[in-house]
Scaffold this active site. Structure first.
Site, mmCIF file in Angstrom:
data_model
loop_
_atom_site.group_PDB
_atom_site.id
_atom_site.type_symbol
_atom_site.label_atom_id
_atom_site.label_comp_id
_atom_site.label_asym_id
_atom_site.label_seq_id
_atom_site.Cartn_x
_atom_site.Cartn_y
_atom_site.Cartn_z
ATOM 1 N N LYS A 1 26.040 19.051 30.386
ATOM 2 C CA LYS A 1 24.924 18.907 31.147
ATOM 3 C C LYS A 1 25.018 20.819 31.072
ATOM 4 C CE LYS A 1 27.758 16.655 34.836
ATOM 5 N NZ LYS A 1 28.716 16.404 35.723
ATOM 6 N N GLN B 1 33.268 19.205 37.936
ATOM 7 C CA GLN B 1 32.988 18.112 37.611
ATOM 8 C C GLN B 1 34.580 17.945 38.029
ATOM 9 O OE1 GLN B 1 31.125 17.330 35.652
ATOM 10 N NE2 GLN B 1 32.382 15.016 34.920
ATOM 11 N N ASP C 1 25.237 16.999 43.639
ATOM 12 C CA ASP C 1 26.291 16.273 43.005
ATOM 13 C C ASP C 1 25.659 15.401 44.379
ATOM 14 O OD1 ASP C 1 27.375 15.868 40.680
ATOM 15 O OD2 ASP C 1 29.146 16.872 41.230
HETATM 16 N N1 GUN Z 1 32.913 13.129 37.003
HETATM 17 C C1 GUN Z 1 32.339 12.434 36.635
HETATM 18 N N2 GUN Z 1 30.948 12.025 37.007
HETATM 19 C C2 GUN Z 1 30.793 12.803 37.773
HETATM 20 C C3 GUN Z 1 29.719 13.640 39.062
HETATM 21 O O1 GUN Z 1 28.648 12.246 38.240
HETATM 22 N N3 GUN Z 1 30.016 14.809 39.489
HETATM 23 C C4 GUN Z 1 30.993 15.642 39.090
HETATM 24 N N4 GUN Z 1 31.092 16.896 39.413
HETATM 25 N N5 GUN Z 1 32.025 15.173 38.412
HETATM 26 C C5 GUN Z 1 31.978 14.060 37.449
#
Ligand code: GUN
Length: 283
Positions: free
Chosen positions: A52, A96, A119
């Site tokens: 990211k 996350q 998200d």
């Molecule tokens: N863990 C696995 N996929 C994601 C996601 O799309 N967003 C977040 N915040 N955590 C994750």
């Protein structure tokens, strides 16, 4: 043989467009910024968070990483989120998942300002997606819709079957397909006669998390097959939920995994961050 949907190439094009839009926003004094919170040192989460950061850097989006120890209390985490919510220079906040034991993902996500929830996991944004009036859609389902659109695959009036009912993928995916006027069926681990239902699908989206879960006998000839799975097979290789070698022989379109949905998920996070920055700047 199916057309292989190139998510990697489409995501690269989207990143280029986002980069250009970020540059235009900066000329107007808006500097898009994403705060990424990582609690603990789960290797997969570290990998995702690094990606990211890399994606943000490529597009000129500022990213601020908060790497907190697994021993962080919920009060400390909520305190950080409150600070970031109040900081006008931060446009997007991502925590996350999964969180270490003892921390409530539901409480933590609900603490994020809905306007910074890139998200789209906050209940308010979940509700907006349900109603079809939303700024942020969850990144993976939004990425799938972009792939369908880019390949001019119509959804309206077609039988769409989503396998998997997670809050992050399956449920919102069904909503987005429904908003696109698809006829949507959701399947899950308790579905009886799964193959009978998946064989009806013109568009089959699988988000289960099991290697070779979708076999050729479960797919209607000519169907569009979207593989959201990300698993490690017996040989230690990354692979999706679909038996790709067999299914590509009968599908009309298929996403590879990796290289299909995954890069699009990453690109949609950048897109949501851009939207958050524009929302804050009232652009
Ligand atoms: N863990 C696995 N996929 C994601 C996601 O799309 N967003 C977040 N915040 N955590 C994750």
């Amino acid at each position: 043989m199916a057309v292989i949907i190139d998510g990697k190439a489409l995501a690269a094009r989207l990143r280029q467009q986002i980069k250009e839009e970020v540059a235009r926003l900066k000329e107007q004094g808006v500097h898009p910024c994403l705060a990424v919170i990582l609690v603990g040192d789960d290797p997969a989460s570290c990998f995702y968070v690094n990606n990211k950061e890399k994606d943000c850097a490529e597009c000129g989006i500022k990213s601020i990483k908060y790497a907190l120890p697994a021993t962080t209390s919920e009060a400390e985490l909520l305190g950080l989120i409150a600070k970031l919510n109040a900081d006008p220079s931060v446009h997007g906040i991502l925590v996350q998942l999964p969180l270490p034991k003892g921390l409530s993902a539901a409480r933590v996500i609900t603490a994020i300002s809905p306007d910074k929830d890139v998200d789209a996991f906050h209940p308010e944004n979940v509700g907006r997606v349900m109603q079809g009036k939303y700024t942020f859609a969850p990144c993976t389902p939004a990425g799938v819709m972009k792939l369908l659109e880019a390949y001019s695959i119509p959804v309206e009036g077609r039988e769409c079957v989503v396998v998997g009912r997670s809050n992050i993928v399956g449920k919102p995916q069904a909503m987005l397909l429904l908003h696109a006027n698809g006829t949507v069926t959701m399947c899950h681990s308790k579905t009886v006669n799964l193959a009978e239902i998946t064989r009806r699908a013109d568009i089959l989206v699988c988000a289960v998390g099991k290697v070779n879960f979708i076999t050729a006998d479960m797919v209607k000839p000519g169907a569009v097959v979207i593989d959201v799975g990300m698993n490690v097979n017996d040989e230690g290789k990354l692979t999706g939920d679909v038996d790709f070698a067999a299914v590509e022989k009968i599908a009309s379109y298929i996403t590879p995994a990796p290289g299909g949905v995954g890069p699009m998920t990453r690109a949609m996070l950048l897109d949501n961050t851009l939207k958050a920055a524009k929302l804050a700047a009232k652009i």
